[in-house]
Design a protein around this motif. Structure first.
Motif, PDB file in Angstrom:
ATOM      1  N   THR A  91     -31.677  66.329 -25.841  1.00 30.75           N
ATOM      2  CA  THR A  91     -30.485  66.193 -25.151  1.00 30.75           C
ATOM      3  C   THR A  91     -30.488  66.385 -23.898  1.00 30.75           C
ATOM      4  O   THR A  91     -29.965  65.453 -22.828  1.00 30.75           O
ATOM      5  CB  THR A  91     -29.171  66.766 -25.993  1.00 30.75           C
ATOM      6  N   LEU A  92     -30.823  67.580 -23.509  1.00 32.63           N
ATOM      7  CA  LEU A  92     -30.810  67.883 -21.889  1.00 32.63           C
ATOM      8  C   LEU A  92     -31.837  67.052 -21.244  1.00 32.63           C
ATOM      9  O   LEU A  92     -31.300  66.761 -19.999  1.00 32.63           O
ATOM     10  CB  LEU A  92     -31.230  69.544 -21.918  1.00 32.63           C
ATOM     11  N   SER A  93     -33.001  66.587 -21.915  1.00 34.50           N
ATOM     12  CA  SER A  93     -34.033  66.011 -20.965  1.00 34.50           C
ATOM     13  C   SER A  93     -33.861  64.591 -20.901  1.00 34.50           C
ATOM     14  O   SER A  93     -34.342  63.703 -20.355  1.00 34.50           O
ATOM     15  CB  SER A  93     -35.390  66.286 -21.624  1.00 34.50           C
ATOM     16  N   GLY A  94     -32.810  63.982 -21.913  1.00 27.91           N
ATOM     17  CA  GLY A  94     -32.744  62.383 -21.920  1.00 27.91           C
ATOM     18  C   GLY A  94     -33.593  62.059 -22.778  1.00 27.91           C
ATOM     19  O   GLY A  94     -33.829  60.624 -22.943  1.00 27.91           O
ATOM     20  N   ALA A  95     -34.372  62.631 -23.506  1.00 23.90           N
ATOM     21  CA  ALA A  95     -35.531  61.870 -24.486  1.00 23.90           C
ATOM     22  C   ALA A  95     -34.869  61.203 -25.255  1.00 23.90           C
ATOM     23  O   ALA A  95     -35.508  60.202 -26.054  1.00 23.90           O
ATOM     24  CB  ALA A  95     -36.460  62.952 -25.095  1.00 23.90           C
ATOM     25  N   ASP A  96     -33.821  61.523 -26.132  1.00 24.53           N
ATOM     26  CA  ASP A  96     -33.282  60.897 -27.169  1.00 24.53           C
ATOM     27  C   ASP A  96     -32.776  59.597 -26.634  1.00 24.53           C
ATOM     28  O   ASP A  96     -32.872  58.490 -27.495  1.00 24.53           O
ATOM     29  CB  ASP A  96     -31.885  61.576 -27.424  1.00 24.53           C
ATOM     30  N   ASN A  97     -32.434  59.460 -25.350  1.00 24.34           N
ATOM     31  CA  ASN A  97     -32.087  58.106 -24.957  1.00 24.34           C
ATOM     32  C   ASN A  97     -33.417  57.293 -24.561  1.00 24.34           C
ATOM     33  O   ASN A  97     -33.185  56.071 -23.893  1.00 24.34           O
ATOM     34  CB  ASN A  97     -31.194  58.194 -23.565  1.00 24.34           C
ATOM     35  N   ALA A  98     -34.627  57.580 -24.725  1.00 25.95           N
ATOM     36  CA  ALA A  98     -35.868  56.927 -24.461  1.00 25.95           C
ATOM     37  C   ALA A  98     -36.602  56.529 -25.591  1.00 25.95           C
ATOM     38  O   ALA A  98     -37.285  55.689 -25.594  1.00 25.95           O
ATOM     39  CB  ALA A  98     -36.824  57.790 -23.481  1.00 25.95           C
ATOM     40  N   ASP A  99     -36.400  57.221 -26.743  1.00 20.23           N
ATOM     41  CA  ASP A  99     -36.845  56.820 -27.856  1.00 20.23           C
ATOM     42  C   ASP A  99     -36.597  55.565 -28.628  1.00 20.23           C
ATOM     43  O   ASP A  99     -35.263  55.221 -28.941  1.00 20.23           O
ATOM     44  CB  ASP A  99     -36.794  58.252 -28.982  1.00 20.23           C
ATOM     45  N   THR A 100     -37.495  54.847 -28.847  1.00 16.10           N
ATOM     46  CA  THR A 100     -37.386  53.492 -29.559  1.00 16.10           C
ATOM     47  C   THR A 100     -37.584  53.338 -30.953  1.00 16.10           C
ATOM     48  O   THR A 100     -37.482  52.341 -31.372  1.00 16.10           O
ATOM     49  CB  THR A 100     -38.080  52.339 -28.786  1.00 16.10           C
ATOM     50  N   SER A 101     -38.105  54.595 -31.546  1.00 16.01           N
ATOM     51  CA  SER A 101     -38.246  54.425 -33.027  1.00 16.01           C
ATOM     52  C   SER A 101     -37.004  54.321 -33.744  1.00 16.01           C
ATOM     53  O   SER A 101     -36.065  54.972 -33.480  1.00 16.01           O
ATOM     54  CB  SER A 101     -38.986  55.794 -33.461  1.00 16.01           C
ATOM     55  N   PHE A 102     -36.964  53.537 -34.821  1.00 14.87           N
ATOM     56  CA  PHE A 102     -35.953  53.442 -35.857  1.00 14.87           C
ATOM     57  C   PHE A 102     -35.512  54.851 -36.530  1.00 14.87           C
ATOM     58  O   PHE A 102     -36.373  55.491 -36.984  1.00 14.87           O
ATOM     59  CB  PHE A 102     -36.128  52.574 -36.857  1.00 14.87           C
ATOM     60  N   PRO A 103     -34.275  55.297 -36.531  1.00 15.86           N
ATOM     61  CA  PRO A 103     -33.923  56.718 -37.130  1.00 15.86           C
ATOM     62  C   PRO A 103     -34.586  56.704 -38.425  1.00 15.86           C
ATOM     63  O   PRO A 103     -34.206  55.940 -39.230  1.00 15.86           O
ATOM     64  CB  PRO A 103     -32.534  56.728 -37.065  1.00 15.86           C
ATOM     65  N   LYS A 104     -35.318  57.956 -38.577  1.00 19.53           N
ATOM     66  CA  LYS A 104     -35.938  58.058 -39.961  1.00 19.53           C
ATOM     67  C   LYS A 104     -35.003  58.316 -41.135  1.00 19.53           C
ATOM     68  O   LYS A 104     -35.234  57.996 -42.083  1.00 19.53           O
ATOM     69  CB  LYS A 104     -37.032  59.149 -40.034  1.00 19.53           C
ATOM     70  N   TRP A 105     -33.726  58.822 -40.714  1.00 18.58           N
ATOM     71  CA  TRP A 105     -32.825  59.033 -41.797  1.00 18.58           C
ATOM     72  C   TRP A 105     -31.805  58.008 -42.077  1.00 18.58           C
ATOM     73  O   TRP A 105     -30.824  57.963 -42.911  1.00 18.58           O
ATOM     74  CB  TRP A 105     -31.881  60.227 -41.234  1.00 18.58           C
ATOM     75  N   ILE A 106     -32.053  56.588 -41.634  1.00 20.69           N
ATOM     76  CA  ILE A 106     -31.486  55.606 -41.908  1.00 20.69           C
ATOM     77  C   ILE A 106     -32.313  54.778 -42.634  1.00 20.69           C
ATOM     78  O   ILE A 106     -33.325  54.282 -42.387  1.00 20.69           O
ATOM     79  CB  ILE A 106     -30.602  54.743 -40.719  1.00 20.69           C
ATOM     80  N   ALA A 107     -31.778  54.192 -43.828  1.00 21.83           N
ATOM     81  CA  ALA A 107     -32.561  52.980 -44.535  1.00 21.83           C
ATOM     82  C   ALA A 107     -32.552  51.714 -43.878  1.00 21.83           C
ATOM     83  O   ALA A 107     -31.315  51.424 -43.364  1.00 21.83           O
ATOM     84  CB  ALA A 107     -32.166  53.001 -45.954  1.00 21.83           C
ATOM     85  N   LYS A 108     -33.639  51.192 -43.656  1.00 22.91           N
ATOM     86  CA  LYS A 108     -33.656  49.771 -42.883  1.00 22.91           C
ATOM     87  C   LYS A 108     -33.201  48.641 -44.064  1.00 22.91           C
ATOM     88  O   LYS A 108     -33.051  49.156 -45.150  1.00 22.91           O
ATOM     89  CB  LYS A 108     -35.269  49.312 -42.788  1.00 22.91           C
ATOM     90  N   THR A 109     -32.643  47.586 -43.600  1.00 19.79           N
ATOM     91  CA  THR A 109     -31.674  46.497 -44.285  1.00 19.79           C
ATOM     92  C   THR A 109     -32.888  45.832 -44.983  1.00 19.79           C
ATOM     93  O   THR A 109     -33.309  44.973 -44.186  1.00 19.79           O
ATOM     94  CB  THR A 109     -31.051  45.879 -43.273  1.00 19.79           C
ATOM     95  N   ASP A 110     -33.176  45.968 -46.271  1.00 22.14           N
ATOM     96  CA  ASP A 110     -33.795  44.854 -46.828  1.00 22.14           C
ATOM     97  C   ASP A 110     -33.875  45.060 -48.233  1.00 22.14           C
ATOM     98  O   ASP A 110     -34.373  45.862 -48.952  1.00 22.14           O
ATOM     99  CB  ASP A 110     -35.406  45.212 -46.286  1.00 22.14           C
ATOM    100  N   GLU A 111     -33.276  44.117 -48.901  1.00 23.72           N
ATOM    101  CA  GLU A 111     -32.815  44.031 -50.379  1.00 23.72           C
ATOM    102  C   GLU A 111     -33.919  43.524 -51.079  1.00 23.72           C
ATOM    103  O   GLU A 111     -34.561  42.739 -50.500  1.00 23.72           O
ATOM    104  CB  GLU A 111     -31.664  43.438 -50.652  1.00 23.72           C
ATOM    105  N   GLU A 112     -34.202  43.939 -52.275  1.00 22.90           N
ATOM    106  CA  GLU A 112     -35.340  43.611 -53.237  1.00 22.90           C
ATOM    107  C   GLU A 112     -34.983  42.253 -53.601  1.00 22.90           C
ATOM    108  O   GLU A 112     -33.702  42.035 -54.192  1.00 22.90           O
ATOM    109  CB  GLU A 112     -35.663  44.547 -54.216  1.00 22.90           C
TER     110      GLU A 112
END
Length: 359
Positions: A144-165
């Motif tokens: 948060t202090l370094s601003g790294a959270d605002n540079a990371d482009t990886s999809f959050p691992k704690w959120i399931a991507k949208t893709d129904e079976e």
């Protein structure tokens, strides 16, 4: 990771009226055209799903005219989805077990033009070579202090991507829901861009707001459809109102409009239809999403009706056919079916939609 190629069993073979050289092979809920007498009922085969790209190898040379892409076709009036191949296409020593995933073994990739477009939307974070910085990046306070959270482009691992079976891959689930007559709400599957927005509590009065495409986080505000919708609807403001005392809230939906999937719905600018609202302890039903979000001006995907399943998957595929609620002249992509408690959820794609758009 989606299983594009698996070892499966042929459950039935039936003739095609007026065809002498081809028949229909049933593989789980899929119907595939194969050569007559090439396969037998009960035989293990390799099944390759639609939207797969085969490698340019001698055993797949017959797919060159189709640019090695597996897609929905129709022959002699029969729709065929997927590709059935003999086990001989597999390398020697492969475990010949039913349901075995052989996608990587065969070098098969997913046809995903949206992913390549998404990569251009976000600038990847530069690699960190300093060992101390790499260590400190493990801690949220430093990010948060370094601003790294605002540079990371990886999809959050704690959120399931949208893709129904797809229901054709869920024969046991279909049978259970049918036999138990579980009521399922049918909503229209909208063909656009999948977007994810989230608000995460970071402390007293402090929040982190995120904007994501299907596969990437887009940390910088820009003029893409994803950020345009965020600004157009004031999504961060709305999520702050509906988060309550929860640690986070996630909103997922479909963006339609200019330069998206050929703008099938003839939308000026961009529009947004929600299909998921997720809290730490639950995923909201579509009716609950409407109750929470519609007062704030956010629409849900079109609700059709509550149904119980017919006797066969084929009948359910027929049900998925029809016109879009967004534009009457447009064939709808299909339907998504969910139980009231969201424990059951799957999609049924309209094959006529796939054929008309060469998918």
């Amino acid at each position: 990771m989606r299983k594009l190629a698996t070892i499966r069993k042929i459950s039935a073979i039936r003739p095609i009226p007026g065809a002498d050289r081809i028949v229909v092979a049933q593989v789980d809920g899929w119907e595939c055209i194969v050569k007559k007498e090439e396969f037998t009922v009960g035989e293990l085969i390799v099944y390759i799903e639609g939207d797969s790209i085969l490698p340019e190898r001698p055993e797949f040379e017959f797919m060159r005219e189709r640019k090695f892409r597996v897609r929905t076709i129709r022959l002699r009036g029969q729709i065929s989805q997927g590709l059935v191949l003999p086990l001989s296409v597999l390398p020697r020593g492969t475990r010949l077990l039913e349901d075995e995933d052989v996608t990587q073994l065969l070098g098969i990739k997913k046809y995903d033009p949206q992913l390549s477009q998404e990569v251009e939307l976000a600038q990847p974070m530069q690699p960190v070579n300093n060992p101390l910085k790499r260590f400190l990046l493990r801690f949220r306070w430093y990010r948060t202090l370094s601003g790294a959270d605002n540079a990371d482009t990886s999809f959050p691992k704690w959120i399931a991507k949208t893709d129904e079976e797809r229901i054709q891959n869920c024969v046991k689930l279909f049978t259970r829901c049918r036999d138990e007559q579980i009521p399922l709400l049918a909503t229209e599957k909208v063909d656009g861009q999948s977007a994810t927005y989230y608000l995460e509590r970071r402390g007293w009065g402090r929040y982190s707001f995120g904007v994501c495409s299907r596969n990437l986080r887009l940390p910088q505000s820009n003029n893409t459809s994803y950020w345009s919708i965020a600004h157009q609807y004031g999504i961060e403001r709305i999520l702050r109102k509906v988060i309550g005392k929860h640690r986070f809230v996630v909103l997922q939906g479909e963006i339609v409009g200019r330069n998206i999937q050929k703008n099938k719905y003839k939308v000026n600018g961009y529009d947004f239809y929600a299909f998921n609202l997720i809290y730490p302890n639950r995923k909201c039903s579509t009716n609950e999403i409407a109750r929470i979000l519609e007062p704030h001006g956010i629409k849900t995907v079109p609700c059709l009706e509550t149904i119980t399943l017919p006797q066969t998957i084929g009948e359910l595929v027929e049900y998925a056919k029809g016109k879009s609620r967004l534009l009457e002249s447009q064939e709808r992509e299909g339907v998504v079916l969910r139980s009231a408690d969201c424990s059951v959820s799957f999609k049924v794609i309209n094959p006529e939609f796939l054929l008309s758009h060469d998918e």
